[in-house]
Design a protein around this motif. Structure first.
Motif, PDB file in Angstrom:
ATOM      1  N   CYS A  48       0.936  -1.235  -0.074  1.00 61.67           N
ATOM      2  CA  CYS A  48      -0.243   0.233   0.051  1.00 61.67           C
ATOM      3  C   CYS A  48       0.751   1.177  -0.179  1.00 61.67           C
ATOM      4  O   CYS A  48       0.221   2.255  -0.586  1.00 61.67           O
ATOM      5  N   PHE A  49       2.259   1.137   0.422  1.00 61.23           N
ATOM      6  CA  PHE A  49       2.627   2.175   1.022  1.00 61.23           C
ATOM      7  C   PHE A  49       3.682   2.616  -0.776  1.00 61.23           C
ATOM      8  O   PHE A  49       3.506   3.822  -0.347  1.00 61.23           O
ATOM      9  N   ASN A  50       3.434   1.837  -2.028  1.00 57.15           N
ATOM     10  CA  ASN A  50       3.705   2.876  -3.037  1.00 57.15           C
ATOM     11  C   ASN A  50       2.391   4.294  -3.235  1.00 57.15           C
ATOM     12  O   ASN A  50       3.085   4.880  -3.756  1.00 57.15           O
ATOM     13  N   PHE A  51       1.260   4.248  -3.534  1.00 48.79           N
ATOM     14  CA  PHE A  51       0.377   4.511  -2.644  1.00 48.79           C
ATOM     15  C   PHE A  51       1.237   5.949  -2.318  1.00 48.79           C
ATOM     16  O   PHE A  51       1.097   7.092  -2.369  1.00 48.79           O
ATOM     17  N   VAL A  52       1.417   5.937  -0.802  1.00 48.56           N
ATOM     18  CA  VAL A  52       1.617   6.945  -0.220  1.00 48.56           C
ATOM     19  C   VAL A  52       3.184   7.847  -1.061  1.00 48.56           C
ATOM     20  O   VAL A  52       2.823   9.062  -0.326  1.00 48.56           O
ATOM     21  N   VAL A  53       3.441   7.335  -1.195  1.00 49.31           N
ATOM     22  CA  VAL A  53       4.845   7.523  -1.784  1.00 49.31           C
ATOM     23  C   VAL A  53       4.304   8.939  -2.674  1.00 49.31           C
ATOM     24  O   VAL A  53       4.890   9.345  -2.555  1.00 49.31           O
ATOM     25  N   LEU A  54       3.577   8.456  -3.398  1.00 52.99           N
ATOM     26  CA  LEU A  54       2.948   9.272  -4.200  1.00 52.99           C
ATOM     27  C   LEU A  54       2.706  10.438  -3.968  1.00 52.99           C
ATOM     28  O   LEU A  54       2.621  11.738  -4.510  1.00 52.99           O
ATOM     29  N   ARG A  55       1.541  10.462  -2.840  1.00 53.51           N
ATOM     30  CA  ARG A  55       1.710  11.256  -2.434  1.00 53.51           C
ATOM     31  C   ARG A  55       1.833  12.438  -1.189  1.00 53.51           C
ATOM     32  O   ARG A  55       1.749  12.921  -1.277  1.00 53.51           O
ATOM     33  N   MET A  56       3.159  11.886  -0.722  1.00 48.28           N
ATOM     34  CA  MET A  56       4.650  12.466   0.144  1.00 48.28           C
ATOM     35  C   MET A  56       4.905  13.088  -1.356  1.00 48.28           C
ATOM     36  O   MET A  56       4.994  14.598  -0.058  1.00 48.28           O
ATOM     37  N   ILE A  57       4.819  12.555  -2.420  1.00 46.29           N
ATOM     38  CA  ILE A  57       5.215  13.838  -3.381  1.00 46.29           C
ATOM     39  C   ILE A  57       4.813  14.847  -4.050  1.00 46.29           C
ATOM     40  O   ILE A  57       4.705  16.278  -4.360  1.00 46.29           O
ATOM     41  N   SER A  58       3.994  14.854  -4.000  1.00 45.77           N
ATOM     42  CA  SER A  58       2.687  15.346  -4.480  1.00 45.77           C
ATOM     43  C   SER A  58       2.754  16.767  -3.171  1.00 45.77           C
ATOM     44  O   SER A  58       2.991  17.895  -3.737  1.00 45.77           O
ATOM     45  N   PHE A  59       2.587  16.152  -2.081  1.00 42.96           N
ATOM     46  CA  PHE A  59       2.319  17.042  -0.690  1.00 42.96           C
ATOM     47  C   PHE A  59       4.003  18.116  -1.277  1.00 42.96           C
ATOM     48  O   PHE A  59       3.425  19.262  -0.869  1.00 42.96           O
ATOM     49  N   GLY A  60       4.819  17.377  -1.327  1.00 41.08           N
ATOM     50  CA  GLY A  60       6.026  17.914  -1.302  1.00 41.08           C
ATOM     51  C   GLY A  60       6.221  19.310  -2.782  1.00 41.08           C
ATOM     52  O   GLY A  60       6.362  20.299  -2.656  1.00 41.08           O
ATOM     53  N   TYR A  61       5.929  18.788  -3.773  1.00 39.50           N
ATOM     54  CA  TYR A  61       5.768  20.245  -4.918  1.00 39.50           C
ATOM     55  C   TYR A  61       4.635  20.716  -4.824  1.00 39.50           C
ATOM     56  O   TYR A  61       5.246  22.302  -4.770  1.00 39.50           O
ATOM     57  N   ASP A  62       3.170  20.085  -4.397  1.00 39.13           N
ATOM     58  CA  ASP A  62       2.357  21.303  -3.864  1.00 39.13           C
ATOM     59  C   ASP A  62       2.571  22.704  -2.908  1.00 39.13           C
ATOM     60  O   ASP A  62       2.340  23.438  -3.141  1.00 39.13           O
ATOM     61  N   TYR A  63       4.057  22.122  -1.822  1.00 38.97           N
ATOM     62  CA  TYR A  63       4.078  22.733  -1.501  1.00 38.97           C
ATOM     63  C   TYR A  63       5.293  23.888  -1.475  1.00 38.97           C
ATOM     64  O   TYR A  63       5.491  24.388  -1.588  1.00 38.97           O
ATOM     65  N   HIS A  64       6.278  22.796  -2.592  1.00 39.58           N
ATOM     66  CA  HIS A  64       7.288  23.909  -2.753  1.00 39.58           C
ATOM     67  C   HIS A  64       6.543  24.752  -3.835  1.00 39.58           C
ATOM     68  O   HIS A  64       7.351  26.427  -4.143  1.00 39.58           O
ATOM     69  N   TRP A  65       5.854  24.735  -5.051  1.00 32.75           N
ATOM     70  CA  TRP A  65       5.513  25.387  -5.839  1.00 32.75           C
ATOM     71  C   TRP A  65       4.420  26.650  -5.146  1.00 32.75           C
ATOM     72  O   TRP A  65       3.781  27.595  -6.172  1.00 32.75           O
TER      73      TRP A  65
END
Length: 528
Positions: A184-201
């Motif tokens: 299941c953590f494969n999906f969590v990895v995608l969400r962690m990257i999404s949070f990171g980039y959305d915060y970065h931008w």
């Protein structure tokens, strides 16, 4: 113009007739094949339709189908609790994030037991990384290294047995839950990257013009909110809190299988629940899902495509039957994922979060690689475009980006050579399609004859693409890379050439039929 219209109507009638004959033949031969070889197949269990055996050879489908009653009961209770808290206390994003966090952690504790510790630890480390490095120029590099490292290590070390941390932790290996957390953590990895980039931008200049988009978008101009707007519109800084972040990572309805939703889209809907679907619309969505489930039950009781693929019996069959099994497996996979993803999306919709539709178009209505991958696991495609394709340079480096993206997709799914073979085969098939598309864009159609030639060449190109798609998916999910030579030699035998020609003609006819469907949709949209 009248002659052209008359010819197109006659062509459409012929194409529909051919399609009816084709599917009648495929179904009849499939039924005969299943009847003649069922005793040699693995994964068949007593079914409930007409005393037939049921094909539950696919582990993913078997687990989902077997757990459907308990999943439905659990999500029913979860939904009741979440809606009650929202209604009683008029909760917004911050309050609902706490409610959903508590509910989701209880859900994860049942799924993963003591392994929830790993999820929270890695998620917390990612949050700190984003908050500390999120505004620096090295952020993208740090974010990807961190997440890819855990993506690989989780698989290599099989979810980290507690015994590897010392004897005092060994007892926790008896409480690892019912579902492997690192899958299941494969999906969590995608969400962690999404949070990171959305915060970065969030504090950077946003080129997305919201007003222009609302004017041009058919969906947004009607008073609804499309996913692109939710994704591109930054949320206020207070939404990047730890509670909302963790709630986003483990949100129960979408946790196991998605669909994948960006952080911006999730946080904004946590504050203001989706209004695109009315209660009646959500109910109709659920009824359509039940009808699709019944179709799957019919398919698995009468057509044992997947059992043939895992039992290896297809190696003993003629090229005609190999083609039918390969085509059937692709349709089985599409319907399986369609049902799984729509089920979880349905529960998310009830709870006010609209995620992208993962299978917006039927697998049999895609005649080029680009449209196929836009409509197969579509939410993942949107994620890849936003967080990988565009940061790598977008269309300017398309040929290079395709290789990076599909290699990542293969590794994200699992560490297997056959998946890497599937990814690289797909990339190879993408290259001629991109070159042909580039040439087609430069080509100016001036007359009726040129239009006719262009359409015919496009249909031939579509038939080639469908053939390539089938080969790539057979390698990735049925025969593996070691079976490529066998497959080629089997279909290039003298007696197999008519079958190969028939396949190609069928794909050509199918592509022409898709053109007519596309034209009909364009006329409908223009008349609105």
């Amino acid at each position: 113009m009248m002659k052209s219209s008359s010819w197109q109507q006659k062509e459409l009638a012929f194409l529909i007739l051919y399609a009816v004959v084709f599917y009648t033949m495929v179904i009849r031969l499939s039924l005969q094949l299943s009847h003649d070889h069922y005793s040699k197949l693995y994964g068949l269990r007593p079914g409930w339709i007409a005393h037939r055996l049921n094909d539950v050879s696919d582990a993913q489908w078997r687990n989902f189908r077997g757990n459907l009653p308990i999943l439905t009961m659990v999500f029913g209770i979860i939904t009741l609790v979440a809606c009650m808290f929202r209604a009683l206390y008029c909760l917004k994003a911050k309050g609902m994030s706490i409610v959903w966090l508590m509910i989701s952690l209880a859900y994860l504790s049942y799924l993963h037991g003591a392994c929830v510790i790993f999820i929270i630890t890695i998620a917390s480390a990612n949050f700190l990384l984003v908050k500390i490095c999120g505004r620096t120029k090295y952020f993208s590099f740090a974010l990807w290294i961190f997440n890819l490292s855990f993506l690989l290590c989780n698989r290599i070390f099989d979810g980290y047995p507690f015994s590897s941390f010392g004897q005092s932790w060994v007892y926790l290996d008896n409480f690892r839950g019912t579902f492997r957390w690192h899958i299941c953590f494969n999906f969590v990895v995608l969400r962690m990257i999404s949070f990171g980039y959305d915060y970065h931008w969030a504090d950077q200049y946003n080129r997305f013009d919201q007003k222009k988009h609302i004017q041009r978008c058919v969906y947004c101009s009607s008073g609804k909110t499309c996913y692109l707007l939710l994704q591109e519109r930054s949320v206020p800084n207070d939404k990047y809190s730890f509670s909302i972040y963790l709630c986003y990572l483990v949100y129960a309805p979408l946790y196991i299988a998605g669909p994948i939703i960006s952080f911006n889209a999730f946080a904004s809907q946590l504050d203001t629940p989706q209004k695109n679907y009315s209660s009646r619309g959500v109910a109709w969505y659920g009824l359509r899902w039940l009808f699709s489930l019944f179709l799957m039950e019919l398919m698995s009781h009468f057509l044992y495509y997947n059992a043939f693929s895992i039992s290896g019996v297809w190696k003993q069959l003629s090229p005609m039957y190999i083609f039918i099994i390969g085509y059937g497996v692709l349709n089985f996979m599409w319907l399986k994922f369609f049902l799984i993803w729509r089920y979880f999306r349905f529960w998310s919709l009830i709870n006010g979060i609209e995620a992208p539709e993962n299978m917006p178009r039927c697998v049999n209505n895609c005649y080029n690689l680009e449209s196929f991958w836009k409509n197969w696991h579509a939410s993942f495609n949107k994620w890849l475009v936003r967080y990988v394709y565009i940061p790598l340079g977008g269309a300017q480096r398309k040929l290079l980006n395709v290789w990076v993206i599909f290699t990542f997709v293969a590794i994200w799914h699992d560490l297997e050579w056959k998946l890497l073979s599937w990814a690289w085969l797909t990339c190879l098939f993408f290259i001629p399609e991109m070159l042909v598309k580039s040439a087609a864009t430069a080509f100016q159609v001036k007359g009726a004859f040129e239009e006719f030639v262009f359409r015919e060449l496009s249909a031939v190109s579509g038939a080639i693409t469908i053939t390539c798609l089938m080969v790539a998916n057979l390698v990735g999910f049925v025969i593996g890379p070691s079976g490529i030579n066998w497959l080629v030699s089997e279909f290039l035998r003298k007696e197999a050439l008519p079958i190969l020609g028939g396949m190609f003609i069928s794909f050509y006819v199918g592509t022409k039929l898709m053109f007519h469907i596309s034209d009909a949709k364009q006329r409908r949209d223009q008349s609105r």
